[in-house]
Design a protein around this motif. Structure first.
Motif, PDB file in Angstrom:
ATOM      1  N   SER A  55       0.861  -1.187   0.000  1.00 45.80           N
ATOM      2  CA  SER A  55       0.000   0.000   0.000  1.00 45.80           C
ATOM      3  C   SER A  55       0.888   1.225   0.000  1.00 45.80           C
ATOM      4  N   ASN A  56       0.400   2.321  -0.534  1.00 49.06           N
ATOM      5  CA  ASN A  56       1.225   3.530  -0.586  1.00 49.06           C
ATOM      6  C   ASN A  56       1.762   3.917   0.779  1.00 49.06           C
ATOM      7  N   ASN A  57       0.954   3.786   1.816  1.00 46.19           N
ATOM      8  CA  ASN A  57       1.371   4.092   3.183  1.00 46.19           C
ATOM      9  C   ASN A  57       0.603   3.190   4.132  1.00 46.19           C
ATOM     10  N   CYS A  58       0.778   3.393   5.419  1.00 47.97           N
ATOM     11  CA  CYS A  58       0.184   2.472   6.393  1.00 47.97           C
ATOM     12  C   CYS A  58      -0.782   3.186   7.339  1.00 47.97           C
ATOM     13  N   VAL A  79      -2.594   5.860   9.780  1.00 49.90           N
ATOM     14  CA  VAL A  79      -2.059   6.539  10.956  1.00 49.90           C
ATOM     15  C   VAL A  79      -2.235   5.610  12.149  1.00 49.90           C
ATOM     16  N   ASP A  80      -1.791   6.055  13.308  1.00 50.11           N
ATOM     17  CA  ASP A  80      -1.733   5.155  14.456  1.00 50.11           C
ATOM     18  C   ASP A  80      -3.065   4.493  14.794  1.00 50.11           C
ATOM     19  N   ASP A  81      -4.185   5.198  14.582  1.00 50.70           N
ATOM     20  CA  ASP A  81      -5.470   4.644  15.021  1.00 50.70           C
ATOM     21  C   ASP A  81      -6.483   4.506  13.894  1.00 50.70           C
ATOM     22  N   TRP A  82      -6.012   4.524  12.636  1.00 50.08           N
ATOM     23  CA  TRP A  82      -6.978   4.439  11.536  1.00 50.08           C
ATOM     24  C   TRP A  82      -6.312   3.888  10.296  1.00 50.08           C
ATOM     25  N   GLY A  83      -7.124   3.336   9.407  1.00 47.44           N
ATOM     26  CA  GLY A  83      -6.604   2.718   8.193  1.00 47.44           C
ATOM     27  C   GLY A  83      -5.796   1.485   8.534  1.00 47.44           C
ATOM     28  N   LEU A  84      -4.779   1.205   7.755  1.00 43.48           N
ATOM     29  CA  LEU A  84      -3.921   0.045   8.011  1.00 43.48           C
ATOM     30  C   LEU A  84      -3.212   0.140   9.356  1.00 43.48           C
TER      31      LEU A  84
END
Length: 258
Positions: A52-55, A57-62
């Motif tokens: 994935s392009n990024n991961c 943030v700490d509490d959301w998304g990947l």
């Protein structure tokens, strides 16, 4: 009629096993398939290799999978905005294959198009081509795993010799994407910035799972407005238009300002 809809996000990701590889859409927090990510978290799937392009943030998304230590390896272009990502990488808990953004996009597109590899000028003369980029640290400041050297060849371009580095395509076991709307055949339409890595990630997955805000009937989508044809999509789950969609940073002018 080929109806690719499934009743829930949990049902859509149920057969994703431990150790699977995933291509996940999104750019920053735009276009993150959060319902599918949270369903994967809830079912306990672990040891994942994620492209994935990024991961998030700490509490959301990947970032929610990362925080729960469900991700073994990330292949990404950008690793900022996530302190836990930095901590796990530097401590040796997480493997990272850092890839130039345009190269990552083309690796996904090539994988979905049946192209095994391609040559690009991006990375020539750097550790991207020469190898030695840290992929995993040993937890004591040393490099446990480094990137290998890649094949570099010279081609004549407009009468001038130029070096190009060979990059292999990416194909994953599954892909998770978010779309504005889709029909029961899997044809998808993305909204503005969410049309970033989502179509490319969808193409790269052997099994593509799409969450859509609005599910429509076949024929309701204008053919010329379809961004990704249903041939690439295997499952569709409707998540509703009120699903949470985060913004990383919001910058606004003062009220009454000039």
């Amino acid at each position: 009629m080929i109806d690719k809809t499934v009743p829930s996000a949990a049902e859509a990701v149920r057969d994703i096993p431990d150790g699977a590889s995933l291509a996940v859409g999104g750019f920053g927090l735009s276009g993150n398939p959060i319902a599918l990510i949270e369903a994967l978290l809830a079912q306990g799937t672990t040891d994942l290799s994620v492209v994935s392009n990024n991961c998030g943030v700490d509490d959301w998304g990947l970032g929610v999978l990362l925080h729960a230590h469900r991700i073994r390896k990330m292949t990404s272009s950008y690793v900022g905005e996530n302190k836990e990502f930095e901590r796990q990488f530097l401590s040796g808990e997480l493997e990272l294959e850092l890839t130039p953004q345009g190269t990552l996009a083309e690796k996904l597109r090539a994988g979905g198009s049946g192209i095994a590899a391609f040559f690009t000028q991006t990375g020539v003369g750097t550790q991207v081509a020469e190898g030695g980029l840290p992929r995993r640290y040993d937890g004591h400041g040393g490099v446990a795993v480094a990137s290998p050297a890649k094949d570099v060849r010279t081609f004549d371009v407009h009468g001038r010799p130029r070096e190009f580095v060979l990059e292999e395509a990416i194909v994953t076991d599954f892909s998770l994407v978010h779309a504005l709307r889709g029909d029961r055949h899997g044809n998808l339409v993305f909204n503005k910035a969410a049309r970033n890595f989502n179509p490319l990630a969808a193409m790269a997955g052997r099994v593509c799972i799409a969450q859509v805000e609005e599910l429509v009937e076949p024929g309701d989508l204008e053919p010329d407005s379809i961004h990704l044809p249903g041939v690439f999509v295997h499952r569709v789950v409707e998540v509703g238009t009120d699903i949470d969609k985060r913004v990383e940073k919001r910058t606004v002018a003062p009220t009454g300002g000039h």
